[in-house]
Design a protein around this motif. Structure first.
Motif, PDB file in Angstrom:
ATOM      1  N   MET A 327       0.831  -1.204   0.000  1.00 41.49           N
ATOM      2  CA  MET A 327       0.000   0.000   0.000  1.00 41.49           C
ATOM      3  C   MET A 327       0.867   1.255   0.000  1.00 41.49           C
ATOM      4  SD  MET A 327      -2.929  -1.300   2.690  1.00 41.49           S
ATOM      5  CE  MET A 327      -3.534   0.338   3.009  1.00 41.49           C
ATOM      6  N   ALA A 328       1.946   1.238   0.797  1.00 41.78           N
ATOM      7  CA  ALA A 328       2.832   2.400   0.856  1.00 41.78           C
ATOM      8  C   ALA A 328       3.496   2.655  -0.491  1.00 41.78           C
ATOM      9  CB  ALA A 328       3.892   2.188   1.938  1.00 41.78           C
ATOM     10  N   ALA A 329       3.710   1.575  -1.270  1.00 39.36           N
ATOM     11  CA  ALA A 329       4.326   1.711  -2.590  1.00 39.36           C
ATOM     12  C   ALA A 329       3.325   2.137  -3.653  1.00 39.36           C
ATOM     13  CB  ALA A 329       4.981   0.390  -2.989  1.00 39.36           C
ATOM     14  N   GLY A 330       2.037   2.158  -3.279  1.00 38.21           N
ATOM     15  CA  GLY A 330       1.016   2.630  -4.219  1.00 38.21           C
ATOM     16  C   GLY A 330       0.224   1.548  -4.912  1.00 38.21           C
ATOM     17  N   ILE A 331       0.212   0.321  -4.356  1.00 41.22           N
ATOM     18  CA  ILE A 331      -0.592  -0.763  -4.926  1.00 41.22           C
ATOM     19  C   ILE A 331      -1.938  -0.821  -4.206  1.00 41.22           C
ATOM     20  CG2 ILE A 331      -0.773  -3.235  -5.374  1.00 41.22           C
ATOM     21  CD1 ILE A 331       2.189  -3.444  -5.454  1.00 41.22           C
ATOM     22  N   GLY A 332      -2.999  -0.953  -4.970  1.00 35.55           N
ATOM     23  CA  GLY A 332      -4.331  -1.142  -4.411  1.00 35.55           C
ATOM     24  C   GLY A 332      -4.960  -2.398  -4.990  1.00 35.55           C
ATOM     25  N   LEU A 333      -5.766  -3.099  -4.201  1.00 33.74           N
ATOM     26  CA  LEU A 333      -6.411  -4.337  -4.648  1.00 33.74           C
ATOM     27  C   LEU A 333      -7.915  -4.260  -4.450  1.00 33.74           C
ATOM     28  CD1 LEU A 333      -6.412  -7.352  -5.548  1.00 33.74           C
ATOM     29  CD2 LEU A 333      -6.070  -7.948  -3.135  1.00 33.74           C
ATOM     30  N   ILE A 334      -8.656  -4.421  -5.540  1.00 34.64           N
ATOM     31  CA  ILE A 334     -10.113  -4.599  -5.473  1.00 34.64           C
ATOM     32  C   ILE A 334     -10.354  -6.101  -5.513  1.00 34.64           C
ATOM     33  CG2 ILE A 334     -12.334  -3.976  -6.475  1.00 34.64           C
ATOM     34  CD1 ILE A 334     -10.590  -1.547  -5.803  1.00 34.64           C
ATOM     35  N   PRO A 335     -10.676  -6.751  -4.379  1.00 33.35           N
ATOM     36  CA  PRO A 335     -10.761  -8.221  -4.349  1.00 33.35           C
ATOM     37  C   PRO A 335     -12.027  -8.727  -5.031  1.00 33.35           C
ATOM     38  CG  PRO A 335     -11.408  -7.317  -2.236  1.00 33.35           C
ATOM     39  CD  PRO A 335     -10.965  -6.147  -3.073  1.00 33.35           C
ATOM     40  N   GLU A 336     -11.997 -10.010  -5.433  1.00 29.78           N
ATOM     41  CA  GLU A 336     -13.160 -10.592  -6.093  1.00 29.78           C
ATOM     42  C   GLU A 336     -14.340 -10.710  -5.134  1.00 29.78           C
ATOM     43  OE1 GLU A 336     -12.824 -14.619  -7.410  1.00 29.78           O
ATOM     44  OE2 GLU A 336     -11.580 -15.244  -5.737  1.00 29.78           O
ATOM     45  N   ASP A 337     -14.076 -10.889  -3.854  1.00 28.13           N
ATOM     46  CA  ASP A 337     -15.136 -10.992  -2.847  1.00 28.13           C
ATOM     47  C   ASP A 337     -15.249  -9.644  -2.139  1.00 28.13           C
ATOM     48  OD1 ASP A 337     -16.899 -11.591  -0.852  1.00 28.13           O
ATOM     49  OD2 ASP A 337     -15.637 -13.087   0.154  1.00 28.13           O
ATOM     50  N   ARG A 338     -16.031  -8.743  -2.725  1.00 28.61           N
ATOM     51  CA  ARG A 338     -16.074  -7.378  -2.185  1.00 28.61           C
ATOM     52  C   ARG A 338     -16.667  -7.343  -0.780  1.00 28.61           C
ATOM     53  NH1 ARG A 338     -19.566  -6.776  -6.766  1.00 28.61           N
ATOM     54  NH2 ARG A 338     -21.734  -7.135  -6.239  1.00 28.61           N
ATOM     55  N   LYS A 339     -17.645  -8.202  -0.489  1.00 23.24           N
ATOM     56  CA  LYS A 339     -18.270  -8.161   0.836  1.00 23.24           C
ATOM     57  C   LYS A 339     -17.363  -8.766   1.899  1.00 23.24           C
ATOM     58  CE  LYS A 339     -23.174  -7.734  -0.121  1.00 23.24           C
ATOM     59  NZ  LYS A 339     -24.531  -8.162   0.264  1.00 23.24           N
ATOM     60  N   GLY A 340     -16.708  -9.867   1.557  1.00 24.44           N
ATOM     61  CA  GLY A 340     -15.890 -10.544   2.545  1.00 24.44           C
ATOM     62  C   GLY A 340     -14.534  -9.911   2.750  1.00 24.44           C
ATOM     63  N   GLN A 341     -13.971  -9.268   1.695  1.00 20.11           N
ATOM     64  CA  GLN A 341     -12.593  -8.798   1.777  1.00 20.11           C
ATOM     65  C   GLN A 341     -12.423  -7.318   1.453  1.00 20.11           C
ATOM     66  OE1 GLN A 341     -10.589 -11.373  -0.996  1.00 20.11           O
ATOM     67  NE2 GLN A 341     -10.951 -13.203   0.215  1.00 20.11           N
ATOM     68  N   GLY A 342     -13.417  -6.689   0.840  1.00 21.38           N
ATOM     69  CA  GLY A 342     -13.231  -5.313   0.391  1.00 21.38           C
ATOM     70  C   GLY A 342     -13.928  -4.257   1.217  1.00 21.38           C
ATOM     71  N   LEU A 343     -14.864  -4.661   2.085  1.00 15.96           N
ATOM     72  CA  LEU A 343     -15.692  -3.694   2.802  1.00 15.96           C
ATOM     73  C   LEU A 343     -15.860  -4.080   4.264  1.00 15.96           C
ATOM     74  CD1 LEU A 343     -18.539  -3.414   0.140  1.00 15.96           C
ATOM     75  CD2 LEU A 343     -16.917  -1.588   0.679  1.00 15.96           C
ATOM     76  N   LEU A 344     -16.134  -3.071   5.086  1.00 13.90           N
ATOM     77  CA  LEU A 344     -16.654  -3.286   6.441  1.00 13.90           C
ATOM     78  C   LEU A 344     -18.160  -3.058   6.346  1.00 13.90           C
ATOM     79  CD1 LEU A 344     -13.984  -1.382   8.578  1.00 13.90           C
ATOM     80  CD2 LEU A 344     -14.126  -3.838   8.093  1.00 13.90           C
ATOM     81  N   LEU A 345     -18.915  -4.137   6.269  1.00 11.23           N
ATOM     82  CA  LEU A 345     -20.323  -4.041   5.896  1.00 11.23           C
ATOM     83  C   LEU A 345     -21.158  -3.240   6.888  1.00 11.23           C
ATOM     84  CD1 LEU A 345     -20.953  -7.655   4.561  1.00 11.23           C
ATOM     85  CD2 LEU A 345     -20.639  -5.553   3.244  1.00 11.23           C
ATOM     86  N   ASP A 346     -20.804  -3.290   8.164  1.00 10.37           N
ATOM     87  CA  ASP A 346     -21.600  -2.584   9.171  1.00 10.37           C
ATOM     88  C   ASP A 346     -21.065  -1.188   9.469  1.00 10.37           C
ATOM     89  OD1 ASP A 346     -23.570  -4.572   9.606  1.00 10.37           O
ATOM     90  OD2 ASP A 346     -22.128  -5.732  10.757  1.00 10.37           O
ATOM     91  N   ALA A 347     -20.077  -0.757   8.674  1.00 10.26           N
ATOM     92  CA  ALA A 347     -19.597   0.623   8.756  1.00 10.26           C
ATOM     93  C   ALA A 347     -20.276   1.448   7.666  1.00 10.26           C
ATOM     94  CB  ALA A 347     -18.079   0.669   8.592  1.00 10.26           C
ATOM     95  N   SER A 348     -20.154   2.754   7.785  1.00 13.46           N
ATOM     96  CA  SER A 348     -20.838   3.656   6.856  1.00 13.46           C
ATOM     97  C   SER A 348     -20.071   3.801   5.547  1.00 13.46           C
ATOM     98  CB  SER A 348     -20.987   5.037   7.498  1.00 13.46           C
ATOM     99  OG  SER A 348     -19.704   5.642   7.647  1.00 13.46           O
ATOM    100  N   VAL A 349     -20.725   4.419   4.573  1.00 16.46           N
ATOM    101  CA  VAL A 349     -20.064   4.744   3.311  1.00 16.46           C
ATOM    102  C   VAL A 349     -18.836   5.611   3.587  1.00 16.46           C
ATOM    103  CG1 VAL A 349     -20.306   5.981   1.122  1.00 16.46           C
ATOM    104  CG2 VAL A 349     -22.189   4.551   1.961  1.00 16.46           C
ATOM    105  N   GLU A 350     -19.011   6.618   4.429  1.00 18.07           N
ATOM    106  CA  GLU A 350     -17.902   7.524   4.758  1.00 18.07           C
ATOM    107  C   GLU A 350     -16.732   6.779   5.368  1.00 18.07           C
ATOM    108  OE1 GLU A 350     -17.030  10.993   8.060  1.00 18.07           O
ATOM    109  OE2 GLU A 350     -19.059  10.828   7.243  1.00 18.07           O
ATOM    110  N   GLU A 351     -17.007   5.900   6.315  1.00 19.78           N
ATOM    111  CA  GLU A 351     -15.929   5.166   6.992  1.00 19.78           C
ATOM    112  C   GLU A 351     -15.210   4.234   6.019  1.00 19.78           C
ATOM    113  OE1 GLU A 351     -17.807   4.951  11.491  1.00 19.78           O
ATOM    114  OE2 GLU A 351     -18.532   3.592   9.933  1.00 19.78           O
ATOM    115  N   ASN A 352     -15.951   3.569   5.136  1.00 20.32           N
ATOM    116  CA  ASN A 352     -15.324   2.674   4.176  1.00 20.32           C
ATOM    117  C   ASN A 352     -14.466   3.431   3.169  1.00 20.32           C
ATOM    118  OD1 ASN A 352     -16.077  -0.443   4.078  1.00 20.32           O
ATOM    119  ND2 ASN A 352     -17.814   0.649   4.977  1.00 20.32           N
ATOM    120  N   LEU A 353     -14.941   4.575   2.712  1.00 23.53           N
ATOM    121  CA  LEU A 353     -14.163   5.359   1.756  1.00 23.53           C
ATOM    122  C   LEU A 353     -12.861   5.872   2.378  1.00 23.53           C
ATOM    123  CD1 LEU A 353     -16.945   7.404  -0.081  1.00 23.53           C
ATOM    124  CD2 LEU A 353     -15.402   5.734  -1.121  1.00 23.53           C
TER     125      LEU A 353
END
Length: 510
Positions: A327-353
Motif C-alpha cells: 500500500m505504501a508503494a502505491g498498490i491497491g487491490l479490489i478483491p473478487e469478494d467485495r463483501k468478505g474482503q473489500g468492505l466493512l459491511l456494518d460501517a458507513s459509506v464515509e468510513e469505508n471510503l
C-alpha cells in the motif's frame, strides 16, 4: 395463457425503507415452464423484490399470489412450503460445515432418529454431479473458491424440488463451460414445468435462455418485452438512456514499468510467473477457474505468501507478504469478494471510503474527520454512489454501489497500480461503463491497471495486453489485436511450459 399456467403473480408491490422508496407499484408474473428474466440496474429494486418472495422482507402494500391464491411470506420456511427456492448473488452458506451439510441444512435425512450421514453425502454427491462440479460432499465450504460455492448454492436449491426457482446472478462467477452446464440444468427444469425467475447483467444470456423480460427502473416496472428484444432496447429500458459503447477503452502510449513481477512461485499453486504492467496501460489476466489468477495477484499485494521470486514497484523491490509495504508503494487491490474482503459491511459509506487514507489523515493521534468526510463526499459524488447519505451502512447498498465504494477508497489513496479482481461481477451494464471510464481516467493520469475477469469480452474490450494463465503458469501473452475469444481459450486450456510466453511471441506474424 390460462390461469392454470400461472405459478406466481405480484400486484402493485410497494416497499419503503427510511428515506428510500425501494419498490413502487411493481407488477410481475411467472408461468409454469418458463424463464422470466428480471432486468434492472443495481439499486433498481430487484433484490428487494426477491427478498420479499423469500420471506426476508414484507411488502408495505400490494399482493403476492401463488397458484391464484393470495399468500403471506413471513419467513424462509413459508417460502419453501410454497415451493419457492432462491439462489442469492451473495452466498448463504456456513463456512465451517461440509458441502453436504450445507445442501441439506435443517433437512438432513435421518435414520433411527439420528442424521443419516451416508445417505446425506450420497444425495449431495448426486446433486453435485447433476450441476457438473467436482467437489467432495465432505469438503468444508471454507475451502472452496467462489465458482464452486456458486455451484453448491445451485445444488442446494435443486435439493428443494422447488416449483419456483429464483436465480440471482447465478453465472456471475462461472466460466463459459460452467455457464453451459447451468443453462442445460435450467432448460431441463423448464421442461419439467418449473418456473424460473432469472436475474442477470449479461445481456447475451437473455436471448439464449429467457422467454420474457420484465424491466425494473428506480423501483418501478417500466416494461415487459420478449427475451428476443434487441440488447440496445433492453439497455434503454433499463437505464433510461442509450449506451453507445459497451467497452469504452481509451488507449494511450504506455510509459515506464510501474509493476514488475519476476518468476513468482508458490509451491503447488503458481510457478515462475513473470510480467510487467506499464504506466497508462491495462493488462488483463484471463484463464479458467483454478488457473491461479487470484492467487498470483493476492501474492503481489502481500495478502498471501510466496516462496520465490520478486515484486517491484517503479523498480523498487517490495517486502514479501507485507500488505502495508504494498500500500505504501502505491498498490491497491479490489478483491473478487467485495463483501468478505473489500468492505466493512456494518460501517458507513464515509468510513469505508476513508479506510486506506486514515493513517495519512491521522496527526498527533487524532484523525482529521472533517477532511475525511469532505474527501468521502467528493468521491461519492464523483462515482455517483446511490445512497441515502454518507452515514448509510454499506451493507444496505446495492452490489454496484458497494463496488464503487471499494474502488473509491483506493482512488482517494492516489494509487499508482490498481489490481482489479472481477471488478464488474454482479454489476449492471450502466455501472460497468462507469467503472470502465474510471479505469480510463486512471490510466490517462499515468496509473497502471491489472485486471482479472472471468468475463472474456470484458478482458478483450478493456485490455491493452492479455496474459493467459493455465495450471498456475503464464501460458501466453497476446496484444489487443491478437486477443480473440478463440486465441485466449486455446491458451487457457493448454499445458504451459516454462517458455510458453516466448513461444507465443515467436509465433506472431506467421
Amino acid at each position: 395463457m390460462s390461469n392454470q399456467d400461472e405459478l406466481l403473480r405480484i400486484e402493485g408491490i410497494r416497499k419503503t425503507f427510511p428515506g428510500v422508496v425501494a419498490l413502487d407499484s411493481v407488477d410481475f408474473d411467472l408461468r409454469r415452464g418458463e424463464v422470466h428474466v428480471l432486468l434492472g440496474e443495481n439499486g433498481a429494486g430487484k433484490s428487494t423484490l426477491i427478498k420479499m418472495l423469500s420471506g426476508a422482507y414484507q411488502p408495505d402494500s400490494g399482493r403476492v399470489l401463488v397458484d391464484g391464491e393470495e399468500v403471506r411470506i413471513h419467513a424462509a420456511q413459508d417460502s419453501e412450503r410454497l415451493g419457492i427456492a432462491t439462489i442469492y448473488q451473495e452466498f448463504n452458506l456456513v463456512p465451517d460445515l461440509t458441502v453436504a451439510e450445507n445442501i441439506f441444512l435443517g433437512r438432513q435425512p435421518r435414520r433411527y432418529g439420528l442424521i443419516d450421514r451416508k445417505k446425506m453425502e450420497a444425495d449431495a454427491a448426486e446433486l453435485l454431479e447433476r450441476v457438473g462440479v467436482s467437489v467432495s460432499p465432505r469438503a468444508r465450504v471454507r475451502e472452496l473458491g467462489i465458482a464452486r460455492l456458486q455451484m453448491v448454492e445451485i445444488a442446494k436449491a435443486l435439493s428443494l424440488n422447488a416449483r419456483v426457482l429464483i436465480m440471482d446472478e447465478p453465472t456471475a462467477v462461472l466460466t463459459s463451460e460452467e455457464v453451459e452446464k447451468l443453462f442445460a440444468i435450467v432448460r431441463q427444469l423448464r421442461e419439467d414445468g418449473v418456473g424460473i425467475v432469472f436475474i442477470t447483467h449479461h445481456l447475451e444470456e437473455i436471448a439464449a435462455l429467457g422467454d420474457r423480460v420484465t424491466v425494473i427502473r428506480d423501483g418501478k416496472s417500466v416494461g415487459q418485452v420478449p427475451a428476443s428484444t434487441a440488447e440496445d432496447e433492453l439497455v434503454r429500458l433499463m437505464v433510461g438512456r442509450s449506451i453507445d459503447q459497451q467497452y469504452p477503452r481509451e488507449r494511450a502510449d504506455a510509459g515506464a514499468a510501474l509493476l514488475t513481477v519476476e518468476r513468482l512461485t508458490r509451491d503447488g499453486v503458481f510457478h515462475d510467473v513473470s510480467f510487467e504492467v506499464r504506466a497508462g496501460e491495462v493488462v488483463g489476466i484471463a484463464g479458467l477457474v483454478g488457473a491461479g489468477r487470484t492467487e498470483v495477484v493476492r501474492a503481489v499485494f502481500g495478502a498471501d505468501p510466496y516462496d520465490k521470486g520478486a515484486v517491484k514497484v517503479a523498480g523498487s523491490a517490495l517486502r514479501r507478504h507485507d500488505v502495508n509495504a504494498a500500500m505504501a508503494a502505491g498498490i491497491g487491490l479490489i478483491p473478487e469478494d467485495r463483501k468478505g474482503q473489500g468492505l466493512l459491511l456494518d460501517a458507513s459509506v464515509e468510513e469505508n471510503l476513508g479506510l486506506v487514507t486514515m493513517r495519512a489523515a491521522t496527526h498527533g493521534g487524532f484523525v482529521d474527520l472533517k477532511g475525511q468526510r469532505a474527501a468521502a463526499a467528493r468521491m461519492a459524488e464523483q462515482l455517483g454512489v446511490r445512497m441515502a447519505g454518507l452515514g448509510q451502512h454499506v451493507r444496505t447498498l446495492s452490489g454496484g454501489n458497494q463496488q464503487k465504494v471499494v474502488i473509491g477508497k483506493w482512488l482517494l489513496a492516489d494509487t499508482k497500480v490498481l489490481i482489479l479482481d472481477e471488478p464488474t461481477r454482479g454489476i449492471d451494464v450502466g455501472a460497468k461503463v462507469e467503472i470502465y471510464q474510471l479505469v480510463n481516467e486512471l490510466t490517462a493520469a499515468g496509473a497502471a491497471v491489472l485486471m482479472i475477469s472471468s468475463d472474456l469480452p470484458e478482458v478483450l474490450g478493456m485490455s491493452d495486453r492479455v496474459l493467459v494463465m493455465a495450471q498456475g503458469r503464464i501460458a501466453g501473452e497476446l496484444s489487443a489485436d491478437e486477443a480473440t475469444q478463440d486465441s485466449v481459450m486455446a491458451l487457457a486450456v493448454s499445458t504451459p511450459t516454462t517458455n510458453s510466453v516466448t513461444a507465443v511471441e515467436g509465433s506472431r506474424g506467421h
